[in-house]
Design a protein around this motif. Structure first.
Motif, PDB file in Angstrom:
ATOM      1  N   ILE A 147       0.641  -1.332  -0.014  1.00 30.06           N
ATOM      2  CA  ILE A 147       0.230   0.201   0.004  1.00 30.06           C
ATOM      3  C   ILE A 147       0.854   1.219  -0.107  1.00 30.06           C
ATOM      4  O   ILE A 147       0.715   2.217  -0.678  1.00 30.06           O
ATOM      5  CB  ILE A 147      -0.751  -0.136   1.074  1.00 30.06           C
ATOM      6  N   CYS A 153     -14.252  -0.363  -0.094  1.00 24.01           N
ATOM      7  CA  CYS A 153     -13.924  -0.159  -1.364  1.00 24.01           C
ATOM      8  C   CYS A 153     -15.318  -0.089  -2.127  1.00 24.01           C
ATOM      9  O   CYS A 153     -15.879  -1.088  -2.701  1.00 24.01           O
ATOM     10  CB  CYS A 153     -13.051  -1.166  -1.932  1.00 24.01           C
ATOM     11  N   ASN A 201      -2.197   4.111  -5.156  1.00 29.36           N
ATOM     12  CA  ASN A 201      -3.382   4.317  -6.167  1.00 29.36           C
ATOM     13  C   ASN A 201      -3.615   3.072  -7.075  1.00 29.36           C
ATOM     14  O   ASN A 201      -4.407   3.160  -7.918  1.00 29.36           O
ATOM     15  CB  ASN A 201      -3.145   5.528  -7.116  1.00 29.36           C
ATOM     16  N   GLU A 227      -5.613   0.072  -8.533  1.00 30.76           N
ATOM     17  CA  GLU A 227      -7.127  -0.237  -8.914  1.00 30.76           C
ATOM     18  C   GLU A 227      -7.425  -1.609  -9.246  1.00 30.76           C
ATOM     19  O   GLU A 227      -8.572  -2.214  -9.094  1.00 30.76           O
ATOM     20  CB  GLU A 227      -7.518   0.667 -10.143  1.00 30.76           C
ATOM     21  N   CYS A 284      -6.495   0.849  -0.128  1.00 30.00           N
ATOM     22  CA  CYS A 284      -6.633   1.097  -1.496  1.00 30.00           C
ATOM     23  C   CYS A 284      -8.280   1.305  -1.685  1.00 30.00           C
ATOM     24  O   CYS A 284      -9.042   0.201  -2.173  1.00 30.00           O
ATOM     25  CB  CYS A 284      -6.245  -0.159  -2.132  1.00 30.00           C
ATOM     26  N   LEU A 323     -10.154   0.986  -5.169  1.00 31.94           N
ATOM     27  CA  LEU A 323      -9.996  -0.844  -5.882  1.00 31.94           C
ATOM     28  C   LEU A 323     -11.179  -0.809  -6.837  1.00 31.94           C
ATOM     29  O   LEU A 323     -12.483  -0.538  -6.274  1.00 31.94           O
ATOM     30  CB  LEU A 323      -9.817  -1.436  -4.894  1.00 31.94           C
TER      31      LEU A 323
END
Length: 477
Positions: A118, A208, A123, A125, A185, A188
């Motif tokens: 992380i 997320c 960033n 995805e 994240c 994601l």
């Protein structure tokens, strides 16, 4: 006669002794530079550059003038294959490179659980955790490739196919890893994971909210209890029982849970799942946005094809590596998938005439038909394709039992056919092309004809207009 007044004569000031522009002045004025055109920017850099002595070779780092946002935009113009080298320039570039990475495949679980994933790539995805969920022995040496997953094993440690299941991380470790990933994240969009649980999915769904694509390996009915928490999920792939790797069960119960929780689903792929009519019916009634359904390694119960009639908006049905399609199809089916546009069969067994007949009847509205490396597709079985009345595209590849006459007997009945592609079908011969078939060729919008390595028809058609609407006729000689 000369007189010495005691005053030194003035001499011209050497260019090397001019006051050099300080870096602070350059930094303060950097926004003026960034607002200039590329040519003006180059000229200003040249005028502001402090003179460099011939004895010095170290050049100033002009990238210090650029804020992170501008430098990131510059790095984005560089091909992905070369960006990794940029991370070696300095610590700043290393950090900026990490911010640009959007997709990562984890092979070392410690990299995730320690938080380094992380912090290095904030960033992300798309994250694939399948390989990382496998405990890798220290003496690596053998790469095992399965069409579902690839993994590495140690020399001398691989004794059987059960190696994969025996060396998976525990469900608890996977849960903790997912919680750490979700906490860092939040952007994601796609996650691939194996051997997780309902709680693991809930941890991801809570953090997320933008996740749109999910792939679950070694999935079971109990895992799907957490699937409904993903409000924006659109693409789902469930891998249940995989011969030679692991055993897990997705039944009608799991499919019903899925149907109730994923109302916005657009694409669904079922690999080694054991549902049936009730599960498929529930998905059709609840997932009104479903447009594409893929069934791989079909282990469905008898009669599941009948549930497709409830998928009113289904546009694509894809069957892959299915030894059987339906053991006992309902031959009295009177309804079909009204919106279906494409039927694609890859590496499927098509020897059962009753099953193929039921499938074609269910998909009779399809406009595109694809057969790739399907066993048992002979003239008799292919003749059932006359049930398709509005075919525009036919693609045949690796269908070695089908002959030229068998192909002709069907496609001459398709008056809307525009695209024909025949590749690696050794029993379809150039010499057997009839005048009727050549006339059809001349009216096609697209013709790709390479049935075998000896075929010369494709090259001989170049420049003749065959394969173009209104082109010339190709006649047998």
């Amino acid at each position: 006669m000369s007189y010495n007044t005691g005053k030194k004569e003035s001499s011209p000031v050497s260019p090397l002794k001019k006051r050099r522009a300080s870096w602070s002045e350059l930094w303060v004025n950097h926004h003026h530079l960034l607002s200039s055109s590329p040519l003006d920017l180059a000229a200003k850099f040249q005028s502001l550059t402090p003179p460099i002595s011939k004895s010095k070779t170290l050049l100033p780092d002009f990238t210090l003038l650029l804020p992170d946002l501008i430098l990131i935009r510059v790095i984005q113009k560089i091909p992905n294959s070369q960006r990794k080298n940029l991370s070696l320039v300095c610590k700043r570039w290393f950090r900026l490179h990490g911010r640009l990475v959007r997709s990562f495949k984890v092979s070392d679980w410690e990299f995730l659980s320690s938080g380094r994933l992380i912090s290095r790539f904030p960033n992300l995805e798309t994250v694939d955790l399948v390989s990382g969920c496998l405990i890798s022995p220290p003496n690596l040496g053998i790469l095992v490739n399965h069409r579902i997953v690839s993994f590495t094993v140690g020399v001398g440690s691989y004794q059987s196919w059960s190696f994969f299941e025996e060396n998976l991380l525990s469900v608890e470790l996977v849960e903790r890893g997912l919680k750490a990933l979700a906490g860092g994240c939040s952007n994601l969009r796609k996650l691939v994971v194996t051997n997780t649980s309902e709680l693991g999915l809930l941890n991801v769904a809570e953090e997320c909210s933008r996740l749109q694509e999910l792939e679950l390996h070694k999935c079971s009915d109990s895992v799907l209890l957490g699937i409904g928490a993903f409000e924006n999920l659109q693409i789902l792939r469930l891998v249940g029982n995989v011969d030679g790797l692991y055993n897990s069960l997705v039944s009608d119960i799991g499919l019903m849970i899925l149907a109730q929780g994923c109302k916005r689903l657009v694409k669904l792929e079922l690999v080694g799942c054991e549902g049936g009519f009730d599960g498929i019916k529930e998905i059709g009634e609840c997932c009104q946005m479903l447009e594409e359904l893929t069934v791989c390694d079909n282990k469905m119960e008898s009669g599941w094809l009948g549930g497709l009639r409830y998928c009113e908006n289904l546009k694509t049905l894809k069957l892959v590596s299915c030894k059987k399609i339906d053991n006992d199809p309902d031959e009295s089916l009177s309804c079909c998938c009204p919106a279906l546009e494409r039927l694609q069969l890859e590496k499927c067994q098509l020897r059962d005439k009753n099953t193929v007949k039921a499938l074609f009847k269910m998909c009779e509205a399809a406009r595109e038909i694809v057969f790739q490396d399907c066993w048992g597709l002979d003239n008799d079985i292919f003749s059932l394709a006359m049930a398709f009345g509005r075919v525009k595209l036919l693609y045949l590849e690796g269908c070695s039992l089908l002959t030229t006459s068998g192909l002709e007997s069907v496609i001459l009945h398709w008056h809307e056919l525009e695209h024909l592609k025949v590749v690696s079908c050794k029993n379809i011969k150039d010499s057997e092309v009839s005048p009727s078939l050549s006339a059809l060729f001349s009216a096609l919008v697209e013709l790709q004809w390479r049935p075998d390595t000896r075929s010369h028809l494709s090259s001989s058609l170049t420049g003749t207009g065959i394969g173009e609407k209104g082109g010339k006729f190709f006649k047998k000689t």
